[in-house]
Design a protein around this motif. Structure first.
Motif, PDB file in Angstrom:
ATOM      1  N   GLU A  35       0.851  -1.195   0.000  1.00 21.26           N
ATOM      2  CA  GLU A  35       0.000   0.000   0.000  1.00 21.26           C
ATOM      3  C   GLU A  35       0.885   1.242   0.000  1.00 21.26           C
ATOM      4  OE1 GLU A  35      -2.463  -0.488   3.447  1.00 21.26           O
ATOM      5  OE2 GLU A  35      -3.896  -1.769   2.379  1.00 21.26           O
ATOM      6  N   HIS A 134      -9.992  -8.336  -6.140  1.00 20.66           N
ATOM      7  CA  HIS A 134     -10.256  -8.717  -4.746  1.00 20.66           C
ATOM      8  C   HIS A 134      -9.364  -9.884  -4.320  1.00 20.66           C
ATOM      9  CE1 HIS A 134     -12.169 -10.087  -1.090  1.00 20.66           C
ATOM     10  NE2 HIS A 134     -12.559 -11.208  -1.662  1.00 20.66           N
ATOM     11  N   TYR A 137      -5.337  -8.749  -4.627  1.00 24.82           N
ATOM     12  CA  TYR A 137      -4.858  -7.756  -3.651  1.00 24.82           C
ATOM     13  C   TYR A 137      -5.722  -7.764  -2.394  1.00 24.82           C
ATOM     14  CZ  TYR A 137      -2.445  -6.377  -7.862  1.00 24.82           C
ATOM     15  OH  TYR A 137      -1.672  -6.402  -8.995  1.00 24.82           O
ATOM     16  N   SER A 138      -6.156  -8.962  -2.017  1.00 25.75           N
ATOM     17  CA  SER A 138      -7.075  -9.147  -0.899  1.00 25.75           C
ATOM     18  C   SER A 138      -6.661  -8.358   0.348  1.00 25.75           C
ATOM     19  CB  SER A 138      -7.112 -10.649  -0.592  1.00 25.75           C
ATOM     20  OG  SER A 138      -8.300 -10.962   0.065  1.00 25.75           O
ATOM     21  N   GLU A 139      -7.626  -7.636   0.937  1.00 26.09           N
ATOM     22  CA  GLU A 139      -7.446  -6.904   2.202  1.00 26.09           C
ATOM     23  C   GLU A 139      -6.368  -5.829   2.151  1.00 26.09           C
ATOM     24  OE1 GLU A 139      -8.777 -10.546   4.789  1.00 26.09           O
ATOM     25  OE2 GLU A 139      -9.768  -8.699   4.323  1.00 26.09           O
ATOM     26  N   THR A 140      -6.262  -5.186   0.983  1.00 23.44           N
ATOM     27  CA  THR A 140      -5.371  -4.028   0.858  1.00 23.44           C
ATOM     28  C   THR A 140      -6.166  -2.904   0.192  1.00 23.44           C
ATOM     29  OG1 THR A 140      -4.639  -4.466  -1.397  1.00 23.44           O
ATOM     30  CG2 THR A 140      -3.429  -5.596   0.376  1.00 23.44           C
ATOM     31  N   ASP A 141      -5.503  -1.749   0.000  1.00 22.87           N
ATOM     32  CA  ASP A 141      -6.158  -0.622  -0.673  1.00 22.87           C
ATOM     33  C   ASP A 141      -6.646  -0.978  -2.078  1.00 22.87           C
ATOM     34  OD1 ASP A 141      -5.931   1.134   1.404  1.00 22.87           O
ATOM     35  OD2 ASP A 141      -4.017   1.978   0.733  1.00 22.87           O
ATOM     36  N   ASP A 143      -8.040  -3.714  -2.979  1.00 18.96           N
ATOM     37  CA  ASP A 143      -9.187  -4.630  -2.906  1.00 18.96           C
ATOM     38  C   ASP A 143     -10.451  -3.776  -2.849  1.00 18.96           C
ATOM     39  OD1 ASP A 143     -11.246  -6.301  -2.060  1.00 18.96           O
ATOM     40  OD2 ASP A 143     -10.082  -7.243  -0.458  1.00 18.96           O
ATOM     41  N   ASN A 146     -12.167  -4.147   0.602  1.00 25.30           N
ATOM     42  CA  ASN A 146     -11.157  -4.407   1.633  1.00 25.30           C
ATOM     43  C   ASN A 146     -11.780  -4.588   3.027  1.00 25.30           C
ATOM     44  OD1 ASN A 146      -9.030  -4.281   3.387  1.00 25.30           O
ATOM     45  ND2 ASN A 146      -8.356  -2.207   2.787  1.00 25.30           N
ATOM     46  N   LYS A 148     -10.463  -5.014   5.780  1.00 27.52           N
ATOM     47  CA  LYS A 148      -9.760  -4.306   6.869  1.00 27.52           C
ATOM     48  C   LYS A 148     -10.455  -2.986   7.193  1.00 27.52           C
ATOM     49  CE  LYS A 148      -5.507  -6.527   7.416  1.00 27.52           C
ATOM     50  NZ  LYS A 148      -4.733  -6.998   6.263  1.00 27.52           N
ATOM     51  N   SER A 154     -17.070  -3.431   3.839  1.00 31.63           N
ATOM     52  CA  SER A 154     -16.951  -4.607   2.968  1.00 31.63           C
ATOM     53  C   SER A 154     -18.327  -5.154   2.577  1.00 31.63           C
ATOM     54  CB  SER A 154     -16.105  -5.696   3.628  1.00 31.63           C
ATOM     55  OG  SER A 154     -16.635  -6.045   4.881  1.00 31.63           O
TER      56      SER A 154
END
Ligand code: ST9
Ligand code: ZN
Ligand code: ZN
Length: 333
Positions: A35, A134, A137-141, A143, A146, A148, A154
């Motif tokens: 990120e 998705h 780049y799962s669970e990052t900016d 996604d 995301n 998180k 989400s």
């Protein structure tokens, strides 16, 4: 973090060897992405979507109150519309077009595209593009949903604000040639708005009115708005609940989890720790047809000669992965 990186690398290798063909699908987690540092870009609300989603959910509540005045035939029709639109997402946009986990003949692809328009979750091309970023780049900016950023974001919030620039930047670099080459996908994209008006709203409403004299009000709010809203929320739960609650028997280093409740409402799409670990498996679960209507449907299509080449992870590969990265909750452990 170094070990994690190595785990993902090793697995990529392993997946690549077992399924040479899948290497063309750009859905494998990319552990090299970082990120951007510094302040996050501001959230820009999209009021049009907030208002429309608000009205839709109020309309769905009204549909809920109308259920006692609906005839049994209308309720049955509502279930049929739920199934067709859900399959258009699970067997269509997800397992076929995002992950290419099996092959489908033209008639089956046409059926899935019609179901997909009935589900009105963006056209197949856009859905699959968002879904591949998705996974990658799962669970990052980068996604789109995301996890998180919390349950609300989400679940539905991501559809109410402008996308993070990294989603678009990374999404533009994805390999999408297979989607562009699919004439059914491109035809649905060209005629998307019309297909949604017809299939998500008019057909569900007019069938009960014309064939068994249901009132237009009940027919609009129950198989129309209520059914649409429940399918939406069932799908969104995969992004929210199944990224937060449940066991991680296959990979404890990632957030997606096994959530049987989500699997029921999403007709087989709640085994999300398995799915993010082995995205190319057509069953999206170790356990085949168990709590998985979508897998049963794809099997039936193969039996009828309308689909083929289902990709599956071998027992050995699953067992090795459970040993190496599982959280110990798997019953074999
Ligand atoms: C909906 C989707 O509900 C639901 C998805 C659920 C996913 C679940 C996944 C879980 C696994 C599977 C389980 C299935 C279970 C099903 C169970 C069924 C019972 N890459 O988007 P724009 C570019 S939709 C590359 O406007 P903004 C591109 O050039 C509900 N490029 O961005 C694009 O132009 P174009 C109904 C990308 O302005 C341009 O940017 N629909 C990418 O930030 C502009 O894109 C709605 O509510 C990318 N990834 O707006 C509408 N993304 O497309 C919601 C964008 O022409 N959407 N670009 O190529 C919107 O209104 C807007 O997208 C926005 C963002 C406001 C959210
Ligand atoms: Zn996910
Ligand atoms: Zn997926």
């Amino acid at each position: 973090n170094m070990t994690e990186t190595r785990i993902h690398r090793a697995d990529k290798q392993q997946n690549g060897d077992a399924m040479a063909e899948t290497s063309t699908v750009d859905d494998v987690f990319d552990d090299t992405y970082r990120e951007k540092e510094g302040k996050k870009p501001p959230k820009i609300l999209v009021w049009r979507n907030i208002i429309l989603m608000g009205f839709l959910h109020v309309g769905a509540l009204y549909g809920l109150a109308l259920i006692p005045s609906a005839s049994w035939l209308t309720l049955g029709w509502t279930a049929v519309c739920y199934m067709i639109s859900a399959l258009g997402v699970t067997a269509g946009a997800h397992r076929l077009w995002s992950h290419r986990s099996y092959k489908a003949s033209v008639p089956l692809r046409v059926f899935l595209a019609l179901g997909n328009s009935m589900a009105f979750q963006n056209d197949i091309y856009e859905w699959a593009r968002d879904h591949r970023v998705h996974h990658k780049y799962s669970e990052t900016d980068a996604d789109p949903h995301n996890a998180k950023r919390g349950f609300f974001f989400s679940h539905i919030g991501w559809l109410l604000v402008r996308k993070h620039p990294d989603v678009i930047e990374k999404g533009q670099k994805l390999e999408l040639g297979d989607l562009k080459a699919d004439r059914v996908v491109m035809f649905q994209r060209r005629h998307y708005k019309l297909s949604v008006v017809l299939l998500c709203f008019l057909v569900p409403m007019l069938v009960p009115w014309y064939f068994w004299g249901e009132s237009l009000g009940v027919a609009y709010f129950v198989p129309g708005l209520l059914r649409y809203t429940v399918v939406l929320n069932a799908s969104w739960l995969v992004n929210s609940a199944a990224h937060m609650w449940g066991n991680r028997p296959y990979d404890k280093t990632i957030n997606p989890r096994e959530n049987p409740f989500v699997a029921i409402s999403a007709i087989g799409e709640g085994f999300h720790n398995y799915h993010h670990t082995f995205p190319f498996d057509y069953a999206t679960s170790e356990f085949g047809c168990k709590v998985n209507i979508t897998t049963a449907f794809i099997n039936l299509m193969c039996f009828l000669g309308l689909a083929r080449d289902r990709k599956r992870v071998s027992r050995d590969m699953i067992a090795a992965r459970i040993q190496r990265t599982g959280d110990g909750s798997h019953k074999s452990g």
